[in-house]
Design a protein around this motif. Structure first.
Motif, mmCIF file in Angstrom:
data_model
loop_
_atom_site.group_PDB
_atom_site.id
_atom_site.type_symbol
_atom_site.label_atom_id
_atom_site.label_comp_id
_atom_site.label_asym_id
_atom_site.label_seq_id
_atom_site.Cartn_x
_atom_site.Cartn_y
_atom_site.Cartn_z
ATOM 1 N N ALA A 65 -5.446 -27.164 -32.091
ATOM 2 C CA ALA A 65 -5.194 -25.902 -33.482
ATOM 3 C C ALA A 65 -3.516 -26.241 -33.045
ATOM 4 O O ALA A 65 -2.593 -26.308 -32.171
ATOM 5 C CB ALA A 65 -5.107 -25.116 -34.412
ATOM 6 N N LYS A 66 -2.678 -26.166 -34.685
ATOM 7 C CA LYS A 66 -1.351 -26.255 -34.489
ATOM 8 C C LYS A 66 -0.886 -25.163 -35.551
ATOM 9 O O LYS A 66 -1.129 -25.004 -36.687
ATOM 10 C CB LYS A 66 -0.200 -27.664 -35.188
ATOM 11 C CG LYS A 66 0.752 -28.117 -35.388
ATOM 12 C CD LYS A 66 1.325 -28.658 -35.164
ATOM 13 C CE LYS A 66 2.992 -29.092 -34.387
ATOM 14 N NZ LYS A 66 3.879 -30.069 -34.639
ATOM 15 N N LYS A 89 -6.175 -31.356 -36.225
ATOM 16 C CA LYS A 89 -7.146 -30.953 -36.881
ATOM 17 C C LYS A 89 -7.786 -29.753 -37.348
ATOM 18 O O LYS A 89 -8.512 -29.920 -38.304
ATOM 19 C CB LYS A 89 -8.700 -31.347 -35.705
ATOM 20 C CG LYS A 89 -8.381 -32.743 -34.886
ATOM 21 C CD LYS A 89 -8.917 -33.613 -36.101
ATOM 22 C CE LYS A 89 -9.465 -35.325 -35.525
ATOM 23 N NZ LYS A 89 -9.398 -36.452 -36.547
ATOM 24 N N ARG A 90 -6.704 -28.731 -36.522
ATOM 25 C CA ARG A 90 -7.306 -27.346 -37.183
ATOM 26 C C ARG A 90 -5.579 -27.106 -36.992
ATOM 27 O O ARG A 90 -4.227 -26.974 -36.274
ATOM 28 C CB ARG A 90 -7.861 -26.620 -35.863
ATOM 29 C CG ARG A 90 -9.256 -27.388 -36.043
ATOM 30 C CD ARG A 90 -9.855 -27.174 -34.514
ATOM 31 N NE ARG A 90 -10.810 -27.223 -34.469
ATOM 32 C CZ ARG A 90 -10.675 -27.743 -33.435
ATOM 33 N NH1 ARG A 90 -10.103 -29.066 -33.640
ATOM 34 N NH2 ARG A 90 -12.185 -28.887 -33.281
ATOM 35 N N LEU A 91 -4.979 -27.050 -38.710
ATOM 36 C CA LEU A 91 -4.161 -26.681 -39.193
ATOM 37 C C LEU A 91 -3.766 -25.080 -39.233
ATOM 38 O O LEU A 91 -4.330 -24.188 -40.013
ATOM 39 C CB LEU A 91 -3.519 -27.238 -40.211
ATOM 40 C CG LEU A 91 -1.742 -27.274 -41.039
ATOM 41 C CD1 LEU A 91 -0.698 -27.614 -39.075
ATOM 42 C CD2 LEU A 91 -1.697 -27.572 -41.615
ATOM 43 N N ILE A 113 5.466 -21.157 -32.999
ATOM 44 C CA ILE A 113 4.856 -22.497 -33.693
ATOM 45 C C ILE A 113 4.309 -23.668 -32.748
ATOM 46 O O ILE A 113 5.764 -23.209 -31.323
ATOM 47 C CB ILE A 113 5.521 -22.855 -34.364
ATOM 48 C CG1 ILE A 113 7.163 -23.097 -34.286
ATOM 49 C CG2 ILE A 113 6.215 -22.151 -35.691
ATOM 50 C CD1 ILE A 113 8.648 -24.456 -34.480
ATOM 51 N N GLY A 114 3.829 -24.272 -32.573
ATOM 52 C CA GLY A 114 3.277 -24.783 -31.105
ATOM 53 C C GLY A 114 1.417 -24.941 -31.324
ATOM 54 O O GLY A 114 1.282 -24.620 -32.342
ATOM 55 N N ASN A 115 1.469 -25.918 -30.603
ATOM 56 C CA ASN A 115 -0.025 -26.178 -30.091
ATOM 57 C C ASN A 115 -0.771 -25.241 -29.522
ATOM 58 O O ASN A 115 -0.172 -25.160 -28.506
ATOM 59 C CB ASN A 115 0.181 -27.622 -29.650
ATOM 60 C CG ASN A 115 1.092 -28.483 -30.773
ATOM 61 O OD1 ASN A 115 0.335 -29.060 -31.649
ATOM 62 N ND2 ASN A 115 1.363 -28.988 -30.212
ATOM 63 N N ALA A 148 -10.872 -14.208 -33.726
ATOM 64 C CA ALA A 148 -10.030 -15.664 -33.963
ATOM 65 C C ALA A 148 -8.759 -15.499 -32.106
ATOM 66 O O ALA A 148 -8.115 -13.920 -32.360
ATOM 67 C CB ALA A 148 -9.343 -16.399 -34.770
ATOM 68 N N VAL A 149 -9.121 -16.150 -31.249
ATOM 69 C CA VAL A 149 -8.011 -16.486 -30.367
ATOM 70 C C VAL A 149 -7.193 -17.590 -30.255
ATOM 71 O O VAL A 149 -7.692 -18.652 -29.945
ATOM 72 C CB VAL A 149 -9.090 -15.864 -28.994
ATOM 73 C CG1 VAL A 149 -9.322 -14.259 -29.184
ATOM 74 C CG2 VAL A 149 -9.540 -17.053 -28.845
ATOM 75 N N LEU A 150 -6.118 -17.632 -29.891
ATOM 76 C CA LEU A 150 -4.953 -18.756 -29.457
ATOM 77 C C LEU A 150 -5.129 -18.823 -27.979
ATOM 78 O O LEU A 150 -4.979 -17.775 -27.264
ATOM 79 C CB LEU A 150 -4.589 -18.541 -30.331
ATOM 80 C CG LEU A 150 -4.679 -19.235 -31.441
ATOM 81 C CD1 LEU A 150 -3.151 -19.166 -32.802
ATOM 82 C CD2 LEU A 150 -5.067 -20.207 -31.878
#
Length: 211
Positions: free
Chosen positions: A78-79, A103-105, A180-182, A202-204
């Protein structure tokens, strides 16, 4: 090893809820002393409380329910981009960002992350972003707002436009503390048969440039 970052809005008894919707409540319905073995909790809630995903059935009687959506939709790269200086997000705004291969923004808007306050107004997502994002191959749009449409909308034009172009919706993310970033994203809904949506955790995890 890079740690996962939680971007979930916590579910609490004093959190704000959509006007007229069922608020979230948690209680210990039976104590260990009462049962003789365990504490047993009980929750009541709308499926659109906190960080959640919308199934197409939420706004279309013919749309898929949450249990029918491929789980891969909510897992993967995601970005995160910052659109906080814009009151209206249009294709012209999104064209300023490098979104090739995304693919996921996830959009970090100007709306502060405040789970105890339900906003009267939110930044506007123009429905015209749907065909633009679809052309880029985006399949999931996440926002740090309670909806992708204006709070007072009854037609839900952006919901319908995104669905028409094959893009699923993730709402009420907590992105104020996110650079911001990937990233890698996991935001799995509960498998509630027949449901129009579901809360998610939700986790990144940041993706390093050399990965």
């Amino acid at each position: 090893m890079t740690k996962w970052i939680d971007i979930t809005q916590a579910l609490t008894n004093d959190m704000a809820h959509w006007p007229g919707d069922r608020p979230f409540t948690f209680e210990v319905a039976a104590t260990k002393e009462q049962t003789g073995s365990a504490n047993v909790g009980k929750i009541t809630t709308s499926v659109h409380m906190g960080t959640h995903v919308d199934a197409p059935f939420h706004f279309s009687n013919d749309g898929d329910t949450i249990d029918k959506i491929p789980i891969e939709t909510y897992i993967g790269e995601a970005k995160v981009i910052d659109v906080s200086k814009y009151d209206s997000i249009t294709p012209n705004v999104l064209e300023q960002f490098q979104l090739d291969g995304v693919k996921r923004l996830l959009l970090r808007t100007s709306l502060p992350n405040n789970p105890k306050y339900f906003p009267e107004e939110i930044p506007f997502l123009d429905p015209s972003i749907a065909p633009y994002l679809s052309e880029l191959g985006i399949l999931l749009l996440g926002v740090d707002m309670p909806s992708v449409d204006p709070i007072t909308s009854k037609t839900l034009d952006t919901h319908h436009a995104l669905h028409k172009h094959g893009i699923y919706i993730l709402e009420n993310l907590m992105l104020d503390h996110i650079d911001i970033g990937n990233y890698e994203l996991i935001a799995l809904p509960l498998k509630i048969v027949g449901a129009d949506g579901s809360p998610v955790r939700a986790v990144l995890r940041p993706i390093k440039e050399d990965e």
